[in-house]
Design an enzyme around this catalytic site. Sequence first.
Site, mmCIF file in Angstrom:
data_model
loop_
_atom_site.group_PDB
_atom_site.id
_atom_site.type_symbol
_atom_site.label_atom_id
_atom_site.label_comp_id
_atom_site.label_asym_id
_atom_site.label_seq_id
_atom_site.Cartn_x
_atom_site.Cartn_y
_atom_site.Cartn_z
ATOM 1 N N LYS A 91 -23.734 -16.191 -8.904
ATOM 2 C CA LYS A 91 -25.257 -15.806 -8.673
ATOM 3 C C LYS A 91 -26.130 -16.131 -9.551
ATOM 4 O O LYS A 91 -27.268 -16.472 -9.422
ATOM 5 C CB LYS A 91 -25.210 -14.328 -8.254
ATOM 6 C CG LYS A 91 -24.699 -13.676 -7.030
ATOM 7 C CD LYS A 91 -24.837 -12.374 -6.468
ATOM 8 C CE LYS A 91 -24.056 -11.341 -7.314
ATOM 9 N NZ LYS A 91 -24.063 -9.841 -6.958
ATOM 10 N N LYS B 188 -21.598 -18.824 0.314
ATOM 11 C CA LYS B 188 -20.778 -19.513 -0.431
ATOM 12 C C LYS B 188 -19.215 -19.053 -0.469
ATOM 13 O O LYS B 188 -18.196 -19.446 -0.598
ATOM 14 C CB LYS B 188 -21.536 -19.530 -1.868
ATOM 15 C CG LYS B 188 -20.453 -20.317 -3.004
ATOM 16 C CD LYS B 188 -19.907 -19.463 -3.795
ATOM 17 C CE LYS B 188 -18.599 -20.067 -4.632
ATOM 18 N NZ LYS B 188 -17.799 -19.320 -5.393
ATOM 19 N N ASP C 25 -7.501 -16.025 -17.222
ATOM 20 C CA ASP C 25 -8.439 -16.364 -16.448
ATOM 21 C C ASP C 25 -8.021 -17.049 -15.155
ATOM 22 O O ASP C 25 -7.037 -17.392 -14.925
ATOM 23 C CB ASP C 25 -9.332 -17.244 -17.148
ATOM 24 C CG ASP C 25 -10.293 -18.063 -16.488
ATOM 25 O OD1 ASP C 25 -11.388 -17.490 -15.878
ATOM 26 O OD2 ASP C 25 -10.409 -19.377 -16.385
ATOM 27 N N THR D 29 -11.528 -12.279 -15.314
ATOM 28 C CA THR D 29 -12.268 -13.303 -14.534
ATOM 29 C C THR D 29 -13.715 -13.121 -14.373
ATOM 30 O O THR D 29 -14.111 -11.916 -14.440
ATOM 31 C CB THR D 29 -11.724 -13.837 -13.375
ATOM 32 O OG1 THR D 29 -12.454 -14.860 -12.782
ATOM 33 C CG2 THR D 29 -11.493 -12.670 -12.352
ATOM 34 N N THR D 30 -14.450 -13.960 -14.274
ATOM 35 C CA THR D 30 -15.737 -13.742 -13.804
ATOM 36 C C THR D 30 -16.133 -13.839 -12.426
ATOM 37 O O THR D 30 -17.137 -13.516 -11.819
ATOM 38 C CB THR D 30 -16.765 -15.005 -14.671
ATOM 39 O OG1 THR D 30 -16.565 -15.065 -15.950
ATOM 40 C CG2 THR D 30 -18.176 -15.027 -14.295
ATOM 41 N N GLU E 168 -12.760 -25.069 -9.429
ATOM 42 C CA GLU E 168 -14.242 -25.709 -9.317
ATOM 43 C C GLU E 168 -14.706 -26.773 -8.470
ATOM 44 O O GLU E 168 -15.984 -26.537 -7.913
ATOM 45 C CB GLU E 168 -14.847 -25.894 -10.909
ATOM 46 C CG GLU E 168 -14.470 -24.685 -11.855
ATOM 47 C CD GLU E 168 -15.551 -23.311 -11.206
ATOM 48 O OE1 GLU E 168 -16.229 -23.360 -10.387
ATOM 49 O OE2 GLU E 168 -15.297 -22.278 -11.984
ATOM 50 N N ASP F 11 -10.654 -19.181 -12.507
ATOM 51 C CA ASP F 11 -11.041 -20.618 -12.173
ATOM 52 C C ASP F 11 -10.919 -21.442 -13.395
ATOM 53 O O ASP F 11 -11.360 -21.148 -14.494
ATOM 54 C CB ASP F 11 -12.561 -20.263 -11.964
ATOM 55 C CG ASP F 11 -12.789 -19.669 -10.639
ATOM 56 O OD1 ASP F 11 -13.501 -18.625 -10.538
ATOM 57 O OD2 ASP F 11 -12.131 -19.814 -9.787
HETATM 58 C C1 XBP Z 1 -15.464 -19.063 -13.361
HETATM 59 C C2 XBP Z 1 -16.964 -18.708 -12.890
HETATM 60 C C3 XBP Z 1 -17.160 -18.157 -11.466
HETATM 61 C C4 XBP Z 1 -16.777 -19.439 -10.616
HETATM 62 C C5 XBP Z 1 -17.541 -19.125 -9.375
HETATM 63 O O1 XBP Z 1 -14.928 -17.784 -13.641
HETATM 64 O O2 XBP Z 1 -17.851 -18.685 -13.861
HETATM 65 O O3 XBP Z 1 -18.453 -18.033 -11.258
HETATM 66 O O4 XBP Z 1 -17.285 -20.405 -10.925
HETATM 67 O O5 XBP Z 1 -17.110 -17.918 -8.688
HETATM 68 P P1 XBP Z 1 -13.633 -17.692 -14.093
HETATM 69 P P2 XBP Z 1 -18.196 -17.001 -8.370
HETATM 70 O O6 XBP Z 1 -13.379 -18.965 -15.129
HETATM 71 O O7 XBP Z 1 -14.243 -16.626 -15.557
HETATM 72 O O8 XBP Z 1 -12.503 -17.133 -13.484
HETATM 73 O O9 XBP Z 1 -19.197 -17.668 -7.162
HETATM 74 O O10 XBP Z 1 -17.492 -15.794 -7.312
HETATM 75 O O11 XBP Z 1 -18.953 -16.411 -9.413
HETATM 76 MG MG MG Z 2 -12.307 -20.334 -15.954
#
Ligand code: XBP
Ligand code: MG
Length: 242
Positions: free
Chosen positions: A56, A89, A12, A126-127, A21, A14
Amino acid sequence: MTTVPLRALIFDVDGTLADTESAHRSAFNHAFAEEGLDWHWDEPLYTRLLEVSGGKERITRYWGQVHGGVKAIHAGALADTVQRIHDLKTAAYERMVQDGAVQLRPGVLHLIESACNEGLRLAIATTTSPVNIAALLRSAIGPDWKYTFQFVEDASTAPCKKPHPQVYLQMLQRLHLHAAECLAFEDSANGLKAASGAGLRTIVTPNEFTAHHDFAGALRVLPSLQGTTVAELRGWHAAASR
Ligand code: XBP
Ligand code: MG
């Protein structure tokens, strides 16, 4: 009894590769101000909003909470406005990362370098948005970061966000590997659910935003990857494979 060999590590981004974050939160607030909105996400609110994966989706959820009349707005207009805010953003976040606002978490670089040297395949599930991944890894690893991670599945390729397992299921297909041949690395309950939903044994390294989450079912919950070795990963994986 032969155990299934460990062949790939799926990370992952973030909260796992880097504590991003806080920078995301600042970037969201910068975008709200640029859009002329009086919205401000403080840490307690953002910690709650992080239960929604995807920037989003997070904006849309908040808009619905703050202005219940969202449904009164034409769906197209809502989507256009959310997209505009998210573009602002993402641009703000990319600038912050380029200015050095985010570092890899302790032990991450050493582990991925060791894993590469020992022939393990590395991937990202990842998201977050592709721009964010490139900004972080270009800054942390260098312009050739794409040679470190064989494949990337992200918000642009897996629209069903965690805890849906889509991003991990698609990654296993691209790797042509079974879940049993891999380990996943996550920081959040949504991420653990997504990886587990794809059958992956998962190592969790919580952070300030996710320390309170439920990590039942994780293979290991570690304060960080500091000092974690490939040999330890192979041992934990083998023990779980028996
Ligand atoms: C974490 C998320 C993302 C980030 C913000 O992703 O949920 O939405 O918080 O990035 P992960 P975006 O832990 O799966 O890496 O604004 O590009 O969504
Ligand atoms: Mg994460």
